[in-house]
Write an enzyme that holds these catalytic residues in place. Structure first.
Site: not given
Ligand code: ADP
Ligand code: ADP
Ligand code: MG
Ligand code: MG
Ligand code: MG
Ligand code: MG
Lengths: 208, 329, 329, 208
Positions: C55-56, C215
């Protein structure tokens, strides 16, 4: 017509556009990319700012100078079209004291310059659906020697009709052409801004 | 509208200034009129100039540099630049072999570049890109839009120009690449033009716009959100219908983000598209995945296919050194 | 939630597969356990391995390749990978000079990498990155978060490792860069974890989260939206308060997008930050602007400063060939 | 205790977690990153799927095997902690027919392994605020020879209290530690999931 009339018309157009901001903007948002008001008002604002410079010039020189400035200011589809209009008009207008018939002829030359630049014609859902009928009517009425007040009232009506006529058209030029049938039911933004400008100049003429 | 900006009227100049500061080894910015040129002027080559409305970054200024453009003319957001910009840029980068304008096919861009070309005293030619298959070409419209495939045209012609090829050869290759390239996009959200302050179009939480333009122009149809594979199948089918590649043809597959779609999703789309193309017997031998031709802050993506041949492959693979694309140097 | 996905459970593998297909000249993907290695295994160097929740992107797999990482271990979205992944990756890339783990300081990542390190028979060391100044360090917490500065650590240590430097030297340089690097981020929107299907946090149309984590962890405070210059002033002040650079110090300025913020805005932020740093007498001699450490589909950005010295500059400037960062080759 | 009891506990825990999905998820969303339910249920589902393999093993071997599988399945902060718990418990448990006191000792070893791995202790707003009190109470009551039904009822209450106690704490370990005072007022997700699991196993024991 003299340079003063041009300067007054610039003011009137700028104010009229501002009064129709939301309407013009939302029309271009519906079937264009939403920037027509921004583009055209960037032009009218720079024109207002140029009034000092223009005042010293003859009408033909003033229109040419205005055209070049608008060309480098507006951008978008309307930039070259509006600039071509003033270039065409500037080339055609007399140096001083034009009659109404002279102005009509110069207006027609301006509209012709838009046609040449944009390769568009009547019925393609653009500003020309206002400008071509207005120009024709202007030429006819001045040729027939009609009374100025009647001419300007008539031109306002023709502009309004032309603007409204774009609602039912499919666009074949400009961004709205990408939409095909989906453009039907929406008035063209450039037709609307042209009608607003024509009306504003007619109102000015009617006041004096 | 929530954006990282100060005053709406300063967005373009502040952003261009930041771009030029961050990449001073590659580019130099001129203001009034606005244009971006290479930090080191090239010599003895055709000068490549592109430009268009801003809001598609890194297109075009991000592709100024060795192996791609000599100059870029950024207009206001989503608004064609004006002829004075192209004229000043042409004067700055002309190196005696003429100027090639690479222009995305929109009425505004076409007319502004046309006026510049008419006023320019240097020999010049124009390549119009029109890769968006969402809008069918027809004789009575102004034709298809130029979208992400423009990046491929700029890379490939940019490489040829570095070899010293003449203006006619550069134009011919640009036209060839454009003809062999097709794109189609899909939007999940609208974009918001800073000066307008609100979304260009409304779209439901469960809708997508199939065939959207890079300014948020409506596409072929509005439909319910679907799985990625189904979306990709439609995009690829539309492009193949247009390009009609021969069986076993070799292609470049580009998945382009419109700005707000994460790389994770773009790679997922790439996976889906490459599988599909392979299943149809095509050979995917080159790829490009990322945000290359964006639509302000739109969530969405486009797929582009380019039918390769040896010449295009050679110029696609060659070194390039720009802010937005770099390899081999 | 509108995302380009098929089934939520397939997002990671499909996206990794697309990544590996698009970059087969650079990387190779292994599944079960998941890890990404260089297409061509390096020899006679310390093997650099990083990893963390997905997700990064492009972090970390996008930085596997010559001059940066030897392997990356992607976990589920926002979830630390597990020790079997690090062990398998270490086995694949160990080249006889030991393994250096580069780990962002989160409890989950630290513990999983720790267990892998304990089980690993090869000599190894770990660099913990903790550049996020939003959360003050204190003896009684597990310390600061590792965020975008991790990219700088990976680039600089990656370059040193290519020279054949030993494990201790690589770890020492990594620790040094981490100590000289500070970051702080700001969110304009939340991110949405695919498996959760809804926004991680709620935020008003006119609010920002100052100091947000990558996050979507809350930051220092929620506040009303402000002009870019004011936001940048706060971010830069917080970082300088932490790094306390000497007058006239030379810095690398990184503006990192969280994924949904367009390049146009990132460059505007860069412009604002560089002006501010110059006004404070600092020398901004290196830059990086783009989406390098993202937070799924979050709109927002972070600023990172790294205090340069000759060693760091040398290794920052050296050639690198990865999917996410490429120069000089 | 025998392997069958482990298998039954796995089923009970999996079902209990599923019944508390929304609650656990929203707690981790409030002060963590929202994935705790996903992580922990990924673990419980893989445990359910392993029941066939585990059935043939002795309790100690089953717990070790389960631990390694959970370690490679869960990830996140909870992965190594949960795995350490089962490793610790697996090392401490008798090969067969453990008494309740043996189980309490093994449970204590598991909790100790979590402490060692996470370097956390009571009062840091983590799963340990449930597990440490439960473990202490379990050891005390079995040492005192308390009646099994009373022990399990008591453990459920202690778990509940421990879970609730995290509400007023500042976190000093895990993601919630980044929040400082802003974590006050929220129950820790790992404490909640631990309480749900302890309760589920106690209920199972109370039924039989
Ligand atoms: N070829 C053309 N001929 C005449 N008018 C045109 C042509 N193309 C576009 N227009 C007019 O220009 C208007 C759009 O102008 P504007 O929004 O400023 O530019 P853009 O379409 O580049 O965003 C249209 O509404 C239409 O009236
Ligand atoms: N050092 C630690 N010791 C004990 N428990 C911890 C520790 N760090 C985190 N935890 C527990 O782990 C839970 C979070 O687990 P999870 O959400 O699965 O992982 P992550 O925080 O990596 O997303 C917290 O709610 C807390 O109870
Ligand atoms: Mg427009
Ligand atoms: Mg426009
Ligand atoms: Mg997590
Ligand atoms: Mg969590």
């Amino acid at each position: 017509m003299n340079t003063d009339d041009i300067l007054n018309a610039i003011m009137a157009v700028d104010q009229a556009l501002a009064a129709h901001e939301a309407e013009i903007e939302s029309l271009d948002r519906a079937i264009g990319d939403g920037d027509h008001y921004i583009n055209i008002s960037r032009g009218s604002q720079v024109a207002v700012a140029m009034r000092g410079e223009l005042a010293a010039l003859s009408p033909d020189a003033a229109l040419q100078k205005l055209a070049m400035k608008l060309l480098s200011t507006i951008g978008g589809a309307s930039g070259p079209l509006v600039a071509s209009f003033f270039m065409g008009m500037g080339k055609a207008i007399k140096e001083h004291n034009s009659s109404l018939a002279d102005v009509a002829a110069a207006f027609a030359a301006g509209v012709e310059a838009i046609r040449a630049r944009g390769k568009a014609d009547l019925g393609e859902k653009t500003m020309l659906d206002v400008l071509i009928p207005v120009s024709r009517c202007f030429t006819e009425l001045t040729a027939a020697g009609a009374e100025p007040r009647l001419i300007f009232k008539e031109l306002k009506q023709v502009a309004e009709q032309g603007m409204l006529s774009t609602r039912d058209l499919v666009a074949t030029k400009g961004r709205a052409a990408f939409l095909g049938d989906r453009a039907i039911g929406h008035i063209d933004a450039g037709a609307k801004s042209s009608q607003v400008m024509v009306s504003a100049v007619c109102d000015l003429a009617l006041q004096t | 509208m929530k954006k990282f900006i100060n005053k709406v009227n300063d967005v373009l100049v502040e952003s261009l200034s930041g771009f030029a500061m961050a990449h001073q080894d590659i580019v130099q910015l001129h203001l009034d009129p606005h244009f971006v040129v290479r930090a080191n002027k090239a010599s003895n080559k055709v000068a490549l100039i592109s430009g268009g409305g801003s809001g598609h970054e890194p297109l075009h200024a991000g592709f100024v540099g060795y192996g791609m453009l000599d100059a870029a003319c950024p207009g206001h957001v989503f608004t064609s630049p004006s002829p004075d910009q192209m004229l000043a840029a042409a004067e700055a980068v002309d190196a005696g072999k003429g100027v090639l304008f690479i222009v995305k096919n929109y009425a505004g861009d076409v007319m502004n570049f046309e006026m510049a070309a008419e006023m320019l005293s240097v020999p010049n030619a124009t390549v119009l890109t029109s890769d968006d298959v969402a809008v069918e070409n027809s004789t009575w419209t102004s034709g298809r839009r130029g979208v992400a495939g423009t990046v491929i045209v700029e890379k490939v012609v940019g490489s040829l120009a570095e070899t010293g090829a003449d203006l006619a050869a550069c134009k011919a290759l640009g036209d060839k690449v454009n003809q062999r390239t097709g794109s189609m996009g899909v939007a999940l959200t609208s974009c918001t033009v800073p000066a307008a302050g609100r979304a260009t179009f409304d779209i439901g939480d469960n809708e997508l716009e199939m065939g959207v333009g890079i300014h948020g122009e409506p596409g072929r149809r509005r439909e319910a959100m679907r799985p990625a594979d189904a979306i990709v199948a439609d995009l690829v089918a539309a492009i193949l219908h247009d390009l009609k590649p021969a069986a076993g043809a070799e292609v470049l597959l580009m998945v382009n983000g419109f700005a707000a779609t994460p790389l994770m999703e773009l790679y997922l789309l790439y996976h889906s598209a490459e599988k599909l193309l392979k299943a149809q017997g095509l050979i995917v031998s080159r790829s490009l995945v990322g945000n290359y031709t964006t639509a302000l802050d739109m969530a969405g993506a486009s797929i582009t296919l380019c039918l390769l041949d040896d010449e295009i492959k050679q110029h696609w693979d060659s070194p390039v050194h720009t802010a937005g694309l770099r390899r081999g140097c």
